[in-house]
Design a protein around this motif. Sequence first.
Motif, short mmCIF file in Angstrom:
data_model
loop_
_atom_site.label_atom_id
_atom_site.label_comp_id
_atom_site.label_asym_id
_atom_site.label_seq_id
_atom_site.Cartn_x
_atom_site.Cartn_y
_atom_site.Cartn_z
N ILE A 1 0.80 7.77 -11.05
CA ILE A 1 -0.10 7.48 -9.94
C ILE A 1 0.74 7.56 -8.67
CG2 ILE A 1 -1.61 5.79 -8.82
CD1 ILE A 1 -1.99 4.48 -11.58
N VAL A 2 0.36 8.43 -7.75
CA VAL A 2 1.09 8.56 -6.49
C VAL A 2 0.12 8.33 -5.34
CG1 VAL A 2 2.57 9.99 -5.04
CG2 VAL A 2 2.68 10.21 -7.54
N VAL A 3 0.51 7.43 -4.44
CA VAL A 3 -0.32 7.06 -3.30
C VAL A 3 0.25 7.69 -2.03
CG1 VAL A 3 -1.25 5.15 -1.94
CG2 VAL A 3 -0.85 4.86 -4.41
N THR A 4 -0.59 8.35 -1.26
CA THR A 4 -0.18 8.87 0.04
C THR A 4 -0.38 7.78 1.09
OG1 THR A 4 -0.97 11.07 -0.61
CG2 THR A 4 -0.49 10.71 1.73
N SER A 5 0.71 7.37 1.72
CA SER A 5 0.65 6.28 2.69
C SER A 5 1.14 6.77 4.04
CB SER A 5 1.48 5.09 2.17
OG SER A 5 1.29 3.96 2.99
N LYS B 1 5.20 3.18 -19.14
CA LYS B 1 5.59 4.55 -18.79
C LYS B 1 4.55 5.22 -17.88
CE LYS B 1 9.53 4.74 -21.01
NZ LYS B 1 9.72 5.59 -22.19
N ILE B 2 3.91 4.41 -17.06
CA ILE B 2 3.04 4.93 -16.01
C ILE B 2 3.78 4.73 -14.70
CG2 ILE B 2 0.82 4.76 -14.83
CD1 ILE B 2 -0.37 3.68 -17.44
N HIS B 3 4.20 5.81 -14.10
CA HIS B 3 5.02 5.78 -12.89
C HIS B 3 4.12 5.69 -11.66
CE1 HIS B 3 8.12 8.11 -10.19
NE2 HIS B 3 7.98 6.85 -9.83
N VAL B 4 4.22 4.60 -10.91
CA VAL B 4 3.47 4.44 -9.67
C VAL B 4 4.44 4.58 -8.50
CG1 VAL B 4 1.98 2.93 -8.30
CG2 VAL B 4 1.85 2.89 -10.81
N ALA B 5 4.10 5.46 -7.56
CA ALA B 5 4.96 5.71 -6.41
C ALA B 5 4.14 5.71 -5.13
CB ALA B 5 5.70 7.04 -6.56
N ASN B 6 4.77 5.31 -4.04
CA ASN B 6 4.13 5.24 -2.73
C ASN B 6 4.90 6.16 -1.77
OD1 ASN B 6 2.12 3.89 -1.04
ND2 ASN B 6 3.86 2.98 0.03
N VAL B 7 4.20 7.09 -1.15
CA VAL B 7 4.84 8.06 -0.25
C VAL B 7 4.49 7.72 1.19
CG1 VAL B 7 5.00 10.49 0.39
CG2 VAL B 7 4.77 9.86 -2.02
N ILE B 8 5.50 7.35 1.97
CA ILE B 8 5.33 7.02 3.38
C ILE B 8 5.51 8.28 4.20
CG2 ILE B 8 6.24 5.70 5.34
CD1 ILE B 8 5.00 3.86 3.33
N ALA C 1 15.20 6.78 -13.83
CA ALA C 1 15.55 6.83 -12.41
C ALA C 1 14.30 7.13 -11.58
CB ALA C 1 16.63 7.88 -12.15
N TRP C 2 13.32 6.25 -11.69
CA TRP C 2 12.08 6.41 -10.95
C TRP C 2 12.23 5.95 -9.50
CZ3 TRP C 2 7.94 4.09 -14.77
CH2 TRP C 2 7.49 5.10 -15.62
N THR C 3 11.51 6.63 -8.63
CA THR C 3 11.38 6.21 -7.23
C THR C 3 10.06 5.47 -7.07
OG1 THR C 3 12.65 8.09 -6.40
CG2 THR C 3 11.14 7.04 -4.86
N PHE C 4 10.11 4.30 -6.43
CA PHE C 4 8.83 3.67 -6.07
C PHE C 4 8.38 4.17 -4.70
CE2 PHE C 4 6.67 0.48 -3.44
CZ PHE C 4 5.41 0.59 -4.02
#
Length: 232
Positions: free
Chosen positions: A129-133, A169-176, A218-221
Amino acid sequence: MDKVCVVMGVGEGNGEALVRRFSEEGYRVAMLARSRDYLESLEQSIANSHAFPCDATDTDKVGETFQAIEKQLGLVSVLLYNAGGGVFKSAEDASPEDFEANWRLNVKGLVVATQAALPQLRQHDRSSIVVTSASAALRGRANTAPFASAKAAQRSLAQSLARQLGPEKIHVANVIIDGVVDLPRTRKALGDKPDDFFVQPAAVADAVWMLTQQDPSAWTFELDLRPFGETW
């Protein structure tokens, strides 16, 4: 093809670029937005893209749409929450309804989408799940009170999701995104700016793709994206 990606909030700029990037990588891409005409025009020009007109804040419609996606395309393994927008006013000038409208799109929409997607995401060994912020999630300016408060809440929600879902193993990331995205309307409003002033949607899509491919060790949040000349 057994890879399915959902892009919520497809419009000119980042949304369309995300659809193109994941289509190029062999995904069936479900495109969600309110404009049926726009989605259907993209469906004609982007391979493996599929229009699902949907309001991200409509709980029942989102749930029905994810069921339709599973039936038509298969189980979703990537959810890209790009739905966003805001009212840019001071806290004094904004109405309570302005604040609520921002919260509905940026926070409620992410909650509803995540709840609808999780039964499908959990059926994969790894999913994302990737959020565009936006930089407003990190700092509130005087005239961004409704937008900044909603984006800050969205960021905290994404962090909560990351902590909860990471062990599954569900990778959640937030993109600023800290800059002005290159769009026809931003070019018109800022006609004196050089090309390298703007954030390029294709580059944003490349960064999001990278996040979905990271090894779980090595996940990025949170990932900051800004033009090299941006003051920060």
